[in-house]
Motif scaffolding. Sequence first.
Motif, PDB file in Angstrom:
ATOM      1  N   HIS A 162       0.842  -1.210   0.000  1.00  0.00           N
ATOM      2  CA  HIS A 162       0.000   0.000   0.000  1.00  0.00           C
ATOM      3  C   HIS A 162       0.869   1.249   0.000  1.00  0.00           C
ATOM      4  CE1 HIS A 162      -3.792  -2.121   1.208  1.00  0.00           C
ATOM      5  NE2 HIS A 162      -2.937  -2.953   1.785  1.00  0.00           N
ATOM      6  N   LYS A 206      -3.034   3.744  -3.584  1.00  0.00           N
ATOM      7  CA  LYS A 206      -2.567   2.751  -4.557  1.00  0.00           C
ATOM      8  C   LYS A 206      -2.231   1.457  -3.823  1.00  0.00           C
ATOM      9  CE  LYS A 206      -0.351   6.446  -7.207  1.00  0.00           C
ATOM     10  NZ  LYS A 206      -0.396   7.493  -6.168  1.00  0.00           N
ATOM     11  N   GLN A 207      -2.537   0.345  -4.444  1.00  0.00           N
ATOM     12  CA  GLN A 207      -2.148  -0.942  -3.864  1.00  0.00           C
ATOM     13  C   GLN A 207      -1.848  -1.927  -4.983  1.00  0.00           C
ATOM     14  OE1 GLN A 207      -5.757  -1.597  -1.508  1.00  0.00           O
ATOM     15  NE2 GLN A 207      -6.310  -3.272  -2.874  1.00  0.00           N
TER      16      GLN A 207
END
Length: 622
Positions: free
Chosen positions: A163, A167-168
């Motif tokens: 993470h 965003k991941q």
Amino acid sequence: MFADVYDVIVVGGGHAGAEAAAAAANMGSRTLLVTMNLQTIGQMSCNPAMGGIAKGQIVREIDALGGYSGIITDKSAIQFKMLNKSKGPAMWSPRAQNDRMRFAEEWRLALERTPNCDFYQEMVQGVLIEGGTVVGVRTSLGIDIKGRSVVLTNGTFLNGLIHIGDKQFGGGRAGERAATGITEQLSDIGFECGRMKTGTPPRVDGRSLDYSKMIVQPGDDRPEKFSYLETPILTEQRDCYMSHTSALVHDLLREGFDRSPMFNGRIKSIGPRYCPSIEDKINRFADKEAHQLFVEPEGWHTVEVYVNGFSTSLPEDVQFRALKSVRGFENVKFFRPGYAIEYDYFPPTQLKHTLETKLVDNLYFAGQINGTTGYEEAASQGLMAGINAHLKLKGEDPFVLKRDEAYIGVLIDDLITKGTEEPYRMFTSRAEYRTLLRQDNADIRLTPKGYRIGLATEERLRRMEVKKEKSKVFVDFFKETSVLPDDINPILESVDSALVKQSDKMFKVFSRPEVTMEHMLQLQPVATFVAENDLDWEVLEQTEVQVKYSGYIAKEKLNADKLNRLENVKIPEGFDYSKLKSLSFEAREKLKTIQPITISQASRISGVSPADISVLLVYLGR
């Protein structure tokens, strides 16, 4: 490719996997280390340092038993500090800053020089099980590799999810893919699993920092080392530095909280309480206007710098703006942003003291897969899993360390008896007998045990015996030798200690808290004895502890011996707790789940009361 059957297959090449492979191979088992990337064996995924409070004791214990971590640390160190020297010796904890690239290189070379150790690079997707016993592993290419035992040391790679802000993406570490398949298979056959989180700070370009605005943090004037063998002692060290966050930095960080995976619900798993992210720190400790940041070089020659204390999963633009507002970081350039990572783990109450699983024979778990955090905790588990995998195959008794014998014993007993719902980190406060479990005597405590099981070498044993004998002789010297008032009083006066009026034994004077070995070495008879008997710093340190703390050590040993009597009261395997109606419901459930092997272990299970233990003792005829 793999026609023969290995004795031990180790999955994963991190600190746990490397120690497991080294231990099994050195004891004589034909060992295969399977890892996703052979270039990252022994990788320091987070900070470039080994040791610290309680962790330093673990590294010395690993070394005393015949493991490699202490040797590798000494060979790649760039700075050494003995922490907590202002406190008693039970609290002294060695810590080294390391050259990250050299550390991994030394691990790789050490394993390559280890007989019986083979290597293979590929992802393991599952284990092969026949009749409740593991018989090998299956790789992502569909290759079955047969093995009589398997040690899983998957670190943060099991279904790892990285993470950075909102965003991941999948990954086991920055730039490396996650491992899949193992969690799903083990869950299907009955293993309980969960999710944990950890994080890491940004790495920055040291050329962009202004160190003149920071507080220098040098190493010790007389650096020591970790290994009890002839490893190098630092003659040159690199400085670390310290800076601080500020109210402005905190305000800039708060601007990104709405995009923080920790606060917007994207991350649901629990992170390490004792190593919180910077956003967690300013949220939990809102009254604090500043937090320390330690600026740690990543090696002798690289310009990459680790910003210890700034672990974060905030958006990269927020990280950058906030860090630019830290004193000395005004012109900072990022190598990479910090991130958080979620990964699968298996609650360690599903393990035996040997780290073998209760559900599948000859399958062992070690490291972060058990819910721990830290290189040292992982390495010690890997060592013990590798040892026990070998011993079981040879039909020999398991190797289990008790709580009064090693921090490693405390760590494993805590894990399998109490379990953990947050990343477990070792502290000196977790050990009831920390006066016995000092960093200076790890070899005396454990090298004979390591030698008996065939891991510690004869050289280690001989060096330990020489040190032990020299220390005993030196202690006897202090007991037998008197000192005149004219000789000792100037020293006592310099440390504001009461003067003596007549000749007295050196042992008695040396026992005073304010009188150190350095003071005693100012006395001619002491200096002469040290020179004539060629006593090194390890003997001097061990002698000082024995003189000053002999009474405390004896008392703690007596307490440990009393409690250890309960270790001799065995509980039959498969004992049916449901028939003991006098047990509390919670105790019955916990005892059925954990299946303790002794009354002593049962007494340490959360939810099992002294009354429950009394019921068990009565039933067992004690």
